[in-house]
Design a protein around this motif. Sequence first.
Motif, PDB file in Angstrom:
ATOM      1  N   MET A  38       0.868  -1.124   0.277  1.00 62.49           N
ATOM      2  CA  MET A  38      -0.353   0.346  -0.030  1.00 62.49           C
ATOM      3  C   MET A  38       0.987   1.332  -0.468  1.00 62.49           C
ATOM      4  N   LYS A  39       0.175   1.805  -1.126  1.00 61.08           N
ATOM      5  CA  LYS A  39       1.372   3.508  -0.967  1.00 61.08           C
ATOM      6  C   LYS A  39       1.132   4.761  -0.059  1.00 61.08           C
ATOM      7  N   LYS A  40       2.463   4.730   0.027  1.00 62.72           N
ATOM      8  CA  LYS A  40       1.620   5.625   1.748  1.00 62.72           C
ATOM      9  C   LYS A  40       1.783   7.119   1.107  1.00 62.72           C
ATOM     10  N   ILE A  41       1.056   7.968   1.213  1.00 65.76           N
ATOM     11  CA  ILE A  41       0.829   9.472   1.152  1.00 65.76           C
ATOM     12  C   ILE A  41       1.416  10.751   2.686  1.00 65.76           C
ATOM     13  N   LEU A  42       1.959  11.944   1.769  1.00 65.88           N
ATOM     14  CA  LEU A  42       2.158  12.669   2.879  1.00 65.88           C
ATOM     15  C   LEU A  42       0.723  13.830   2.186  1.00 65.88           C
ATOM     16  N   ILE A  43      -0.106  14.529   2.851  1.00 64.96           N
ATOM     17  CA  ILE A  43      -0.320  15.722   1.966  1.00 64.96           C
ATOM     18  C   ILE A  43      -0.003  16.915   3.223  1.00 64.96           C
ATOM     19  N   THR A  44       0.255  17.996   2.762  1.00 59.30           N
ATOM     20  CA  THR A  44       1.089  19.059   3.184  1.00 59.30           C
ATOM     21  C   THR A  44      -0.513  20.208   3.291  1.00 59.30           C
ATOM     22  N   GLY A  45       0.156  20.617   3.947  1.00 56.91           N
ATOM     23  CA  GLY A  45      -1.927  21.341   3.772  1.00 56.91           C
ATOM     24  C   GLY A  45      -3.180  20.444   3.166  1.00 56.91           C
ATOM     25  N   GLY A  46      -3.874  19.703   3.565  1.00 55.50           N
ATOM     26  CA  GLY A  46      -4.295  18.674   3.555  1.00 55.50           C
ATOM     27  C   GLY A  46      -6.148  18.699   4.274  1.00 55.50           C
ATOM     28  N   ALA A  47      -5.563  19.782   4.900  1.00 60.65           N
ATOM     29  CA  ALA A  47      -7.228  21.035   5.523  1.00 60.65           C
ATOM     30  C   ALA A  47      -7.711  21.096   4.480  1.00 60.65           C
ATOM     31  N   GLY A  48      -7.222  21.694   3.583  1.00 62.82           N
ATOM     32  CA  GLY A  48      -7.807  22.868   2.611  1.00 62.82           C
ATOM     33  C   GLY A  48      -8.726  21.824   1.800  1.00 62.82           C
ATOM     34  N   TYR A  49      -9.279  23.130   0.901  1.00 64.44           N
ATOM     35  CA  TYR A  49      -9.949  22.670   0.234  1.00 64.44           C
ATOM     36  C   TYR A  49      -9.671  21.139  -0.947  1.00 64.44           C
ATOM     37  N   ILE A  50      -9.007  21.427  -1.097  1.00 63.76           N
ATOM     38  CA  ILE A  50      -8.733  20.449  -2.818  1.00 63.76           C
ATOM     39  C   ILE A  50      -7.751  19.584  -1.978  1.00 63.76           C
TER      40      ILE A  50
ATOM     41  N   TYR B 214      -0.750  16.603   6.587  1.00 58.52           N
ATOM     42  CA  TYR B 214       0.551  17.303   7.739  1.00 58.52           C
ATOM     43  C   TYR B 214      -0.470  18.614   7.111  1.00 58.52           C
ATOM     44  N   ASP B 215      -0.639  19.326   8.233  1.00 57.16           N
ATOM     45  CA  ASP B 215      -1.215  20.127   8.484  1.00 57.16           C
ATOM     46  C   ASP B 215      -1.327  21.343   9.931  1.00 57.16           C
ATOM     47  N   SER B 216      -0.941  23.079   9.947  1.00 56.76           N
ATOM     48  CA  SER B 216      -0.884  23.621  10.520  1.00 56.76           C
ATOM     49  C   SER B 216      -1.751  24.298  11.308  1.00 56.76           C
TER      50      SER B 216
ATOM     51  N   GLY C 233       1.124  20.257  11.968  1.00 54.29           N
ATOM     52  CA  GLY C 233       2.969  20.458  12.228  1.00 54.29           C
ATOM     53  C   GLY C 233       2.739  21.625  11.110  1.00 54.29           C
ATOM     54  N   ASP C 234       3.845  22.324  11.162  1.00 53.53           N
ATOM     55  CA  ASP C 234       3.679  23.559   9.811  1.00 53.53           C
ATOM     56  C   ASP C 234       5.366  23.229   9.247  1.00 53.53           C
ATOM     57  N   ILE C 235       5.344  23.256   7.825  1.00 55.07           N
ATOM     58  CA  ILE C 235       6.040  23.215   7.183  1.00 55.07           C
ATOM     59  C   ILE C 235       7.323  23.960   7.203  1.00 55.07           C
ATOM     60  N   LEU C 236       7.442  25.235   8.368  1.00 55.45           N
ATOM     61  CA  LEU C 236       9.066  25.515   8.639  1.00 55.45           C
ATOM     62  C   LEU C 236       9.625  25.351   9.867  1.00 55.45           C
ATOM     63  N   GLU C 237       8.609  24.092  10.164  1.00 59.11           N
ATOM     64  CA  GLU C 237       9.593  23.005  10.921  1.00 59.11           C
ATOM     65  C   GLU C 237      10.102  21.384  10.647  1.00 59.11           C
ATOM     66  N   HIS C 238      11.182  21.858  10.176  1.00 59.03           N
ATOM     67  CA  HIS C 238      12.159  21.229   9.600  1.00 59.03           C
ATOM     68  C   HIS C 238      12.219  19.534   9.802  1.00 59.03           C
ATOM     69  N   SER C 239      12.202  19.896  11.421  1.00 53.61           N
ATOM     70  CA  SER C 239      12.221  18.579  12.033  1.00 53.61           C
ATOM     71  C   SER C 239      11.893  17.254  12.137  1.00 53.61           C
TER      72      SER C 239
ATOM     73  N   GLY D 291       9.176  27.239   3.347  1.00 55.41           N
ATOM     74  CA  GLY D 291       8.493  25.517   3.556  1.00 55.41           C
ATOM     75  C   GLY D 291       8.700  24.671   1.897  1.00 55.41           C
ATOM     76  N   THR D 292       7.812  25.529   0.980  1.00 55.66           N
ATOM     77  CA  THR D 292       8.338  24.231  -0.059  1.00 55.66           C
ATOM     78  C   THR D 292       9.365  24.277   0.136  1.00 55.66           C
ATOM     79  N   GLN D 293      10.535  24.652   0.255  1.00 55.89           N
ATOM     80  CA  GLN D 293      12.154  24.826   0.004  1.00 55.89           C
ATOM     81  C   GLN D 293      12.243  23.601   1.191  1.00 55.89           C
ATOM     82  N   ASN D 294      11.695  23.655   2.318  1.00 55.64           N
ATOM     83  CA  ASN D 294      11.788  22.114   2.973  1.00 55.64           C
ATOM     84  C   ASN D 294      11.908  20.724   2.544  1.00 55.64           C
ATOM     85  N   ILE D 295      10.381  20.921   1.656  1.00 53.01           N
ATOM     86  CA  ILE D 295       9.449  20.047   1.298  1.00 53.01           C
ATOM     87  C   ILE D 295      10.322  19.915   0.573  1.00 53.01           C
ATOM     88  N   LEU D 296      10.970  20.100  -0.818  1.00 53.84           N
ATOM     89  CA  LEU D 296      12.043  19.433  -1.889  1.00 53.84           C
ATOM     90  C   LEU D 296      13.584  19.363  -1.448  1.00 53.84           C
ATOM     91  N   GLU D 297      13.969  20.098  -0.487  1.00 55.87           N
ATOM     92  CA  GLU D 297      15.084  19.226   0.252  1.00 55.87           C
ATOM     93  C   GLU D 297      14.840  18.095   1.004  1.00 55.87           C
TER      94      GLU D 297
END
Length: 112
Positions: free
Chosen positions: A1-13, A31-33, A55-61, A99-105
Amino acid sequence: MKKILITGGAGYIGTTLIPELLDSGYEVTVYDSLTYDGNVLIPFFQHKHFHFIKGDILEHSKLKSALKDKDVVIHLAAMPILQQAINNPKKCIDINLIGTQNILELCLQKNS
């Protein structure tokens, strides 16, 4: 089973996408603040393959830990409201750029 992480998943999309992914057999972690209304996620907590991390996408660890065993990342976290960006441009840059840079890195580190 594939595991998916959605950042900002509490939004409309995200809340439109979550049931589609769960019905397709994926394990979904949001994963949503919860800056906006998090009550929209309540119906998903009954599903055994739904998980939530506040969590916040600025929380690196914390973000690194959330990405640990995921196969796919769907990045939706952002400051989308123009007036908020005008009122607080630093916060907008932090969330939308850093935040986007954190995710990419972290995704690149994970795959190297």
